[in-house]
Structures are given as C-alpha cells and as structure tokens.
Design an enzyme around this catalytic site. Sequence first.
Site, PDB file in Angstrom:
ATOM      1  N   ASN A  13     -39.445  37.068  84.092  1.00 34.56           N
ATOM      2  CA  ASN A  13     -38.881  35.711  84.110  1.00 34.56           C
ATOM      3  C   ASN A  13     -38.767  35.276  82.647  1.00 34.56           C
ATOM      4  O   ASN A  13     -39.742  34.859  82.031  1.00 34.56           O
ATOM      5  CB  ASN A  13     -39.812  34.793  84.907  1.00 34.56           C
ATOM      6  CG  ASN A  13     -39.314  33.361  84.975  1.00 34.56           C
ATOM      7  OD1 ASN A  13     -38.358  32.975  84.291  1.00 34.56           O
ATOM      8  ND2 ASN A  13     -39.973  32.560  85.784  1.00 34.56           N
ATOM      9  N   ARG A  99     -35.604  37.132  87.252  1.00 35.40           N
ATOM     10  CA  ARG A  99     -35.143  35.793  87.619  1.00 35.40           C
ATOM     11  C   ARG A  99     -33.900  35.504  86.780  1.00 35.40           C
ATOM     12  O   ARG A  99     -33.923  35.594  85.559  1.00 35.40           O
ATOM     13  CB  ARG A  99     -36.209  34.747  87.294  1.00 35.40           C
ATOM     14  CG  ARG A  99     -35.731  33.339  87.616  1.00 35.40           C
ATOM     15  CD  ARG A  99     -36.716  32.275  87.180  1.00 35.40           C
ATOM     16  NE  ARG A  99     -36.233  30.958  87.560  1.00 35.40           N
ATOM     17  CZ  ARG A  99     -36.574  29.825  86.947  1.00 35.40           C
ATOM     18  NH1 ARG A  99     -37.377  29.851  85.926  1.00 35.40           N
ATOM     19  NH2 ARG A  99     -36.085  28.684  87.357  1.00 35.40           N
ATOM     20  N   HIS A 188     -34.059  26.625  91.401  1.00 34.26           N
ATOM     21  CA  HIS A 188     -35.392  26.844  92.003  1.00 34.26           C
ATOM     22  C   HIS A 188     -35.273  27.369  93.434  1.00 34.26           C
ATOM     23  O   HIS A 188     -36.206  27.228  94.232  1.00 34.26           O
ATOM     24  CB  HIS A 188     -36.224  25.540  92.050  1.00 34.26           C
ATOM     25  CG  HIS A 188     -36.567  24.959  90.715  1.00 34.26           C
ATOM     26  ND1 HIS A 188     -36.480  23.615  90.451  1.00 34.26           N
ATOM     27  CD2 HIS A 188     -37.011  25.530  89.574  1.00 34.26           C
ATOM     28  CE1 HIS A 188     -36.851  23.378  89.202  1.00 34.26           C
ATOM     29  NE2 HIS A 188     -37.169  24.528  88.639  1.00 34.26           N
ATOM     30  N   ARG A 250     -36.672  16.247  81.205  1.00 30.97           N
ATOM     31  CA  ARG A 250     -35.293  15.957  81.630  1.00 30.97           C
ATOM     32  C   ARG A 250     -35.235  14.634  82.392  1.00 30.97           C
ATOM     33  O   ARG A 250     -36.142  14.336  83.177  1.00 30.97           O
ATOM     34  CB  ARG A 250     -34.761  17.092  82.508  1.00 30.97           C
ATOM     35  CG  ARG A 250     -34.563  18.394  81.746  1.00 30.97           C
ATOM     36  CD  ARG A 250     -34.239  19.563  82.666  1.00 30.97           C
ATOM     37  NE  ARG A 250     -35.215  20.626  82.508  1.00 30.97           N
ATOM     38  CZ  ARG A 250     -35.338  21.680  83.297  1.00 30.97           C
ATOM     39  NH1 ARG A 250     -34.512  21.852  84.311  1.00 30.97           N
ATOM     40  NH2 ARG A 250     -36.262  22.590  83.081  1.00 30.97           N
ATOM     41  N   GLU A 401     -42.852  32.474  92.829  1.00 27.39           N
ATOM     42  CA  GLU A 401     -41.484  32.961  92.626  1.00 27.39           C
ATOM     43  C   GLU A 401     -41.475  34.453  92.290  1.00 27.39           C
ATOM     44  O   GLU A 401     -40.588  35.183  92.707  1.00 27.39           O
ATOM     45  CB  GLU A 401     -40.825  32.163  91.481  1.00 27.39           C
ATOM     46  CG  GLU A 401     -40.494  30.742  91.868  1.00 27.39           C
ATOM     47  CD  GLU A 401     -40.366  29.805  90.667  1.00 27.39           C
ATOM     48  OE1 GLU A 401     -41.405  29.507  90.027  1.00 27.39           O
ATOM     49  OE2 GLU A 401     -39.252  29.370  90.361  1.00 27.39           O
TER      50      GLU A 401
HETATM   51  C1  LIG Z   1     -33.809  25.876  86.660  1.00 24.77           C
HETATM   52  C2  LIG Z   1     -35.033  25.248  86.105  1.00 24.77           C
HETATM   53  O1  LIG Z   1     -35.127  24.049  85.962  1.00 24.77           O
HETATM   54  O2  LIG Z   1     -36.036  26.070  85.816  1.00 24.77           O
HETATM   55  P1  LIG Z   1     -37.411  25.681  85.146  1.00 24.77           P
HETATM   56  O3  LIG Z   1     -38.104  24.729  86.062  1.00 24.77           O
HETATM   57  O4  LIG Z   1     -38.109  27.018  85.036  1.00 24.77           O
HETATM   58  O5  LIG Z   1     -37.073  25.072  83.810  1.00 24.77           O
HETATM   59 MG   LIG Z   2     -42.347  27.621  87.573  1.00 22.89          MG
END
Ligand SMILES: CC(=O)OP(=O)(O)O
Ligand SMILES: [Mg+2]
Length: 418
Positions: A13, A99, A188, A250, A401
């Site tokens: 990953n 991944r 996810h 974010r 995962e």
């Molecule tokens: C797609 C995504 O947000 O992955 P991560 O949570 O690993 O940043």
């Molecule tokens: Mg994770």
Amino acid sequence: MTPSNMMKILVINTGSSSIKYQLFDMTAHTVLAHGLVERIGEAGSRLTHYDQKHNNAERIIETAIPNHERGLSELVQLLQEDARDGDEEESPVQAIGHRVVHGGEAFHEPTLIGEKVIQAIEEYIPLAPLHNPPNLIGIRAAATHFPGIPQVAVFDTAFHQSIPAHAYRYAIPKEYYESLKIRRYGFHGTSHQYVARQAANFLKKKSLSELNAITIHLGNGCSMTAIQNGKSIDTSMGMTPLEGLIMGTRCGDVDPALHGYLLANQDQSHMKSIQDVDKVLNKESGLKGLTGTNDMRDVFRLRDEGNEDAALAVEMYAYRIKKYIGAYFAALGGKLDAIIFTAGVGENAAPLRELALANLEPFGIVVDADKNNSARKMEGPVVEFQAASSKINLFVIPTNEELEIATQTVQVVNSLTP
Ligand SMILES: CC(=O)OP(=O)(O)O
Ligand SMILES: [Mg+2]
Ligand SMILES: Nc1ncnc2c1ncn2[C@@H]1O[C@H](COP(=O)(O)OP(=O)(O)O)[C@@H](O)[C@H]1O
C-alpha cells in the site's frame, strides 16, 4: 501455479510518503511479516519491520530513503533475509497485491497487472494526483524485484462501480461527464466491502448480497457507504477523495463557489492559484485546519482541556456523519441491518460514535453507552453496541484492507490456473 502453493502474498500500500506492507501466508492464515516505510524523501526516513521469525520484535532501520524505489528495495531485502534464515529455497513471495486508489470506470474487479492496466492507472493520475503516482512506483519497483511474479491491482474505486447514475452523476453540463469523466467514483471500497462481509458473516447471512448497511470508515481519510443487497449504492467521497465527511486534513463537503471566492480575495487568502486552493482544502483543512492537529486523539485531549476550537471540531465531525446517516437511511428506504464503524477513529473513538448516533431513536438507532465505551476492550471481529431496544444493529468492525487485498489477489491468481 496451483492453489496449493499459492500461499505467500505480499500486499503493498504505497502512499505519497510511506509504504505499508504485509506478507501473508494465506494457507496457514498468518501474517509472516509486516511493516512501514515512512518519511520517504524527508529527513528522518525509516523502515519499521516486524516478522514472525523474530517473534514480531520491532526492528527499526534508520537510513536515507530518498524515494519509493529505495524503500521497496530495503523492504525486499528484509523479506529475502527472512526467507534465507528459514529453509525456504524459493522466492519469499508467490504473488503481490497492490492497493490502487483510482481505477476510474475501467475496473470493477481486482485485475492482473500488465502494460494495459499500468497505462489505465496512468490515465487516472489527474483524478488522484496524490495517490496514483506512488501506487505506480510501487507496482514498477515490485516488478523489478520480483520478475515473473504475478501482480494484482485492487482498486479503492472498484466496489463503488455498482452505484447507479442518479447517485454518481453531478448536475453539471453532460459534456464534462462525457469528455472528462467527471462523476462520483468513491474510495476506501476495499475497506467498506471487507467490513460489510464481516457483518454479513456475523449476522449469518448466506452471502454479502443479503446485507443492507451503512459503513463508516474514519481514518485519516473518511468516507461512508450505503450498501443495498451487498452492493454500494452511494458513497460520500466523489470524483476525488476530498468530498464528503470532515477528515484529518481534508475539508469534505463545501460550497464549490468558495474556490473562486478564495482566489478572488488573494490579499486575505494568500492563494494565487487553483493549486494553492487545492492544497489548502486537501492538506491544511479538516481537523487540522480547525484545531491545528489532524490526530483525533489530540483533538479530544484539547477538547478535554477546555479548548473551544477542538470542542467545535468534534461537534462538526460528528454532525457531518449524522447528516450522511440520515441521507443513507433514506436512500436505503429505512431497510438496514447494521451501521458499522471502522478504521482508526471509528474503531477507537467511542465518544465520537455516541455523538454521531445521538437522538436517532425515532430511526430505531439506540446506543448502549456501556457497550459502546467498552467496545475497544472486547475481542472478536465484530463488537455490538446497540441497546436491546435498537431496531438496527450497531457494530465496531476493525478493517483489514491488506487482508482483503491478499484474499482478492489469491482469487485472481487462482482464476488464471487452467
Ligand atoms: C482514498 C483515501 O482517502 O485514502 P486514505 O484514507 O488512505 O488517504
Ligand atoms: Mg487506512
Ligand atoms: N484511541 C483513539 N481515539 C481517537 N482517535 C484515534 C485513536 N486511535 C487512533 N485514532 C485516529 O485514527 C487515525 C488514523 O486512522 P487509520 O485508520 O490508521 O488511518 P489511515 O490508514 O488512513 O492512515 C489517527 O489520525 C487518529 O486520529
């Protein structure tokens, strides 16, 4: 290759500055080794490795890791040393699962990697600029170190390819969907699918296709999925992993007009380009933007010390989840077996789960506070925390995962065997 010797699967990953890996023995159902390469290309880069042969003792290798290639070669060296220490005469790995975050509309299933697949992952770089480039580096480096070993891509987007058009299209001119493929993809997926399958097994369903649920993945990235008859019918992340819930760094859902407004007010915003806006919304927003830290443990600590920003951030984070529960409850017509919390925050933060589910009794959602608070200490793949009066099951299910990627990798490789 026959199923009987298809046993050692390496799962990689690759993130923007880290590589997480696990080596599974899929026959014995054990983890042979796992670890993390972190701070790639930065000061203080290091590899932390654990393996069964050394009783899973932590081994930290502090060395300059300027790029992902070097990180991969360091970890491969460790795996090869482990294999040599044992009696194994063959490669330490029989297949590799990767991944891959963005597979666009091209991939509904885990896929054997060849030149065409690599090209497609390259094509989706503009839609996942933070995730797909390191994923590709991981694939190329693994091919160099393990020539001839099958490599399988498991896409974050694949599970969400069942979402119907009324949920995946954005209400912008159709031409942008046709020319630029602008739509909701969702991410996810491997985690949502894994915890949903665990819940289906726990509820003694004949298969995943009998499960209706809302899955809530709260890690650094956060997303929620409405699952009907085992299939994703809607999810909170969009064209990129920025939409939806409030995350570590974010912003999640915002008014799309604020991008232009920030640029139009450069004097105050200090943003000169759309790249600046993108960076702030992806890397400096969410919990970090609201409180200064992206780690939910620190946010709770600050809140408990009386910090008002932290208290508000927790309220906002939980409220956003609650809004999506309402939306997905309606999308599922109120027919759901379970609400499932997973990933770092979802598995560990009982007060957060309680806040997100508070006052939903009219929906048949009732938390048992004691069970919720002790969920972390309970054993087993599924921990229940609904009250006896709750119509809907409430579960904490640790995600895995890497194990799901290994399982799907075995399926792909076995399907190649005549
Ligand atoms: C797609 C995504 O947000 O992955 P991560 O949570 O690993 O940043
Ligand atoms: Mg994770
Ligand atoms: N006990 C805890 N209480 C609250 N949050 C926690 C706890 N343990 C871990 N977390 C949160 O989990 C987050 C990481 O989740 P994880 O699923 O490991 O993320 P990712 O795989 O996306 O990097 C951390 O940022 C941290 O805030």
